[in-house]
Design a protein around this motif. Structure first.
Motif, short mmCIF file in Angstrom:
data_model
loop_
_atom_site.label_atom_id
_atom_site.label_comp_id
_atom_site.label_asym_id
_atom_site.label_seq_id
_atom_site.Cartn_x
_atom_site.Cartn_y
_atom_site.Cartn_z
N SER A 139 15.59 -9.76 -16.50
CA SER A 139 14.29 -10.54 -17.09
C SER A 139 14.74 -11.41 -18.22
O SER A 139 14.04 -11.98 -19.02
N ILE A 140 16.10 -11.61 -18.39
CA ILE A 140 16.56 -12.29 -19.58
C ILE A 140 16.07 -13.85 -19.45
O ILE A 140 15.83 -14.62 -20.73
N MET A 141 15.94 -14.39 -18.46
CA MET A 141 15.37 -15.72 -18.39
C MET A 141 14.01 -15.67 -18.84
O MET A 141 13.74 -16.76 -19.60
N ASP A 142 13.37 -14.83 -18.27
CA ASP A 142 11.99 -14.95 -18.73
C ASP A 142 11.66 -14.60 -20.52
O ASP A 142 10.84 -15.30 -21.06
N GLN A 143 12.46 -13.97 -20.88
CA GLN A 143 12.51 -13.56 -22.39
C GLN A 143 12.87 -14.88 -23.06
O GLN A 143 12.27 -15.24 -24.04
N CYS A 144 13.97 -15.74 -22.60
CA CYS A 144 14.44 -17.05 -23.36
C CYS A 144 13.08 -17.92 -23.14
O CYS A 144 12.67 -18.50 -24.19
N ILE A 145 12.30 -18.13 -22.13
CA ILE A 145 11.41 -19.04 -21.70
C ILE A 145 10.22 -18.64 -22.58
O ILE A 145 9.48 -19.45 -23.43
N ASN A 146 9.65 -17.35 -22.65
CA ASN A 146 8.83 -16.86 -23.47
C ASN A 146 8.80 -17.00 -24.99
O ASN A 146 7.76 -17.34 -25.56
N ILE A 147 10.08 -17.00 -25.44
CA ILE A 147 10.33 -17.40 -27.04
C ILE A 147 9.86 -18.54 -27.23
O ILE A 147 9.31 -18.92 -28.30
N LEU A 148 10.40 -19.62 -26.42
CA LEU A 148 9.92 -21.08 -26.61
C LEU A 148 8.39 -21.28 -26.69
O LEU A 148 7.85 -21.98 -27.17
N ILE A 149 7.90 -20.48 -25.70
CA ILE A 149 6.38 -20.74 -25.36
C ILE A 149 5.65 -20.23 -26.74
O ILE A 149 4.68 -20.87 -27.01
N ASN A 150 6.15 -19.28 -27.40
CA ASN A 150 5.35 -18.48 -28.37
C ASN A 150 5.92 -18.95 -29.71
O ASN A 150 5.24 -18.43 -30.61
N ASN A 151 7.05 -19.77 -29.93
CA ASN A 151 7.58 -19.92 -31.13
C ASN A 151 8.24 -21.57 -31.26
O ASN A 151 9.13 -21.83 -30.63
N SER A 152 7.35 -22.35 -31.66
CA SER A 152 7.65 -23.95 -31.60
C SER A 152 8.94 -24.11 -32.37
O SER A 152 9.02 -25.19 -32.37
N HIS A 153 9.18 -23.49 -33.37
CA HIS A 153 10.27 -23.79 -34.36
C HIS A 153 11.81 -23.73 -33.79
O HIS A 153 12.58 -24.10 -34.23
N PHE A 154 11.74 -22.98 -32.45
CA PHE A 154 13.08 -22.88 -31.73
C PHE A 154 13.24 -24.15 -30.86
O PHE A 154 12.39 -24.29 -30.04
N ASP A 155 14.26 -24.83 -30.96
CA ASP A 155 14.72 -25.77 -29.82
C ASP A 155 15.15 -25.01 -28.61
O ASP A 155 15.07 -25.76 -27.57
N SER A 156 15.71 -23.92 -28.77
CA SER A 156 16.26 -23.40 -27.57
C SER A 156 16.35 -21.81 -27.63
O SER A 156 16.26 -21.13 -28.85
N ALA A 157 16.62 -20.99 -26.50
CA ALA A 157 16.68 -19.58 -26.61
C ALA A 157 17.97 -19.36 -25.69
O ALA A 157 17.82 -19.77 -24.49
N PHE A 158 18.96 -18.46 -25.70
CA PHE A 158 19.91 -18.23 -25.02
C PHE A 158 20.36 -16.80 -25.06
O PHE A 158 20.28 -16.14 -26.22
N ALA A 159 20.72 -16.44 -23.95
CA ALA A 159 21.54 -15.07 -23.77
C ALA A 159 22.91 -14.80 -24.65
O ALA A 159 23.72 -15.75 -24.63
N ALA A 160 22.99 -13.99 -25.16
CA ALA A 160 24.27 -13.52 -25.92
C ALA A 160 24.66 -12.14 -25.69
O ALA A 160 23.78 -11.17 -25.90
N PHE A 161 26.20 -11.86 -25.76
CA PHE A 161 26.42 -10.51 -25.45
C PHE A 161 26.64 -9.70 -26.85
O PHE A 161 27.39 -10.51 -27.62
N GLU A 162 26.17 -8.78 -27.18
CA GLU A 162 26.21 -7.91 -28.39
C GLU A 162 27.58 -7.12 -28.39
O GLU A 162 27.55 -6.29 -27.59
#
Length: 227
Positions: free
Chosen positions: A114-137
């Motif tokens: 689901s990680i791509m859906d999470q990234c896209i959903n962040i942009l839909i709901n947060n106009s101040h982000f330019d991008s959202a990307f996966a990162a290994f913790e």
């Protein structure tokens, strides 16, 4: 809402010939990437960019839109962002610019579902982000310049802290998943100046296939994981 995913699949690969269409347990990396994107919640179009007729034909048969990459953008020195910017400019000229772009690399096939859906959903709901990307913790200590003057990237006091008390470090993995607003690519940037990190911890997802040994390891690994 339109979300266009872009896959870059150049033909040239010295470490693993025909890398992007190599079979991993009977399924090509190209098909795995397209199948993943087709099963996301938001993506409405998938563009595969390549200089290879074979790759483009396979992509078309799998339901993707094909982009014939120019020789100028297909050399060993061509950068990913130069191709992504070119695609964004062409879509803009054709009045087909999407609301968001998405991006994955075919060589990283074990991404969290689901990680791509999470990234896209962040942009839909947060106009101040330019991008959202996966990162290994990770909680490991990272160093730079091992052959000259080694330098600890994390604070020295943090390196002596027990793992459970450490603040994590994140390794950028845009090949796993990246969602980005169109203006970022149009301006020649990859992730923009205001990104959001979407962490994941599944270690098998970090595999990146660039050699025959990578491919064989991934084949063996897949039998032990639920991706």
């Amino acid at each position: 809402m339109n979300v266009t995913a872009v896959i870059l699949a150049r033909s040239g690969s010295k470490g693993l010939p025909h890398k992007n269409i190599s079979l991993l347990n009977g399924i090509s990396l190209l098909q795995r990437g397209i199948d993943y994107l087709q099963n996301t919640l938001y993506i409405t179009e998938i563009i595969v960019s390549s200089d290879s007729i074979d790759i483009l034909e396979q992509a078309s048969n799998l339901g993707a839109t094909i982009h014939h990459r120019s020789p100028e953008l297909s050399s060993d020195t061509s950068t990913s962002i130069s191709v992504l910017q070119s695609i964004a400019h062409q879509l803009n000229l054709d009045d087909k610019l999407p609301d968001y772009f998405a991006y994955i690399q075919l060589t990283e096939p074990f991404r969290p579902p689901s990680i791509m859906d999470q990234c896209i959903n962040i942009l839909i709901n947060n106009s101040h982000f330019d991008s959202a990307f996966a990162a290994f913790e990770t909680h490991k200590n990272y160093w730079s310049a091992p052959s000259s003057s080694p330098h600890l990237l994390s604070r020295s006091i943090a390196s002596e802290t027990p793992r459970q008390s450490k603040s994590p470090i994140y390794r950028e993995d845009t090949g796993i998943a990246l969602a980005v607003r169109p203006h970022v690519w149009l301006e020649g940037n990859r992730i923009g100046s205001s990104p959001c990190i979407v962490p994941y911890t599944s270690f098998h997802s970090v595999i990146d296939i660039h050699s025959i040994s990578d491919l064989r390891f991934a084949e063996h690994l897949e039998s032990f994981i639920d991706v």
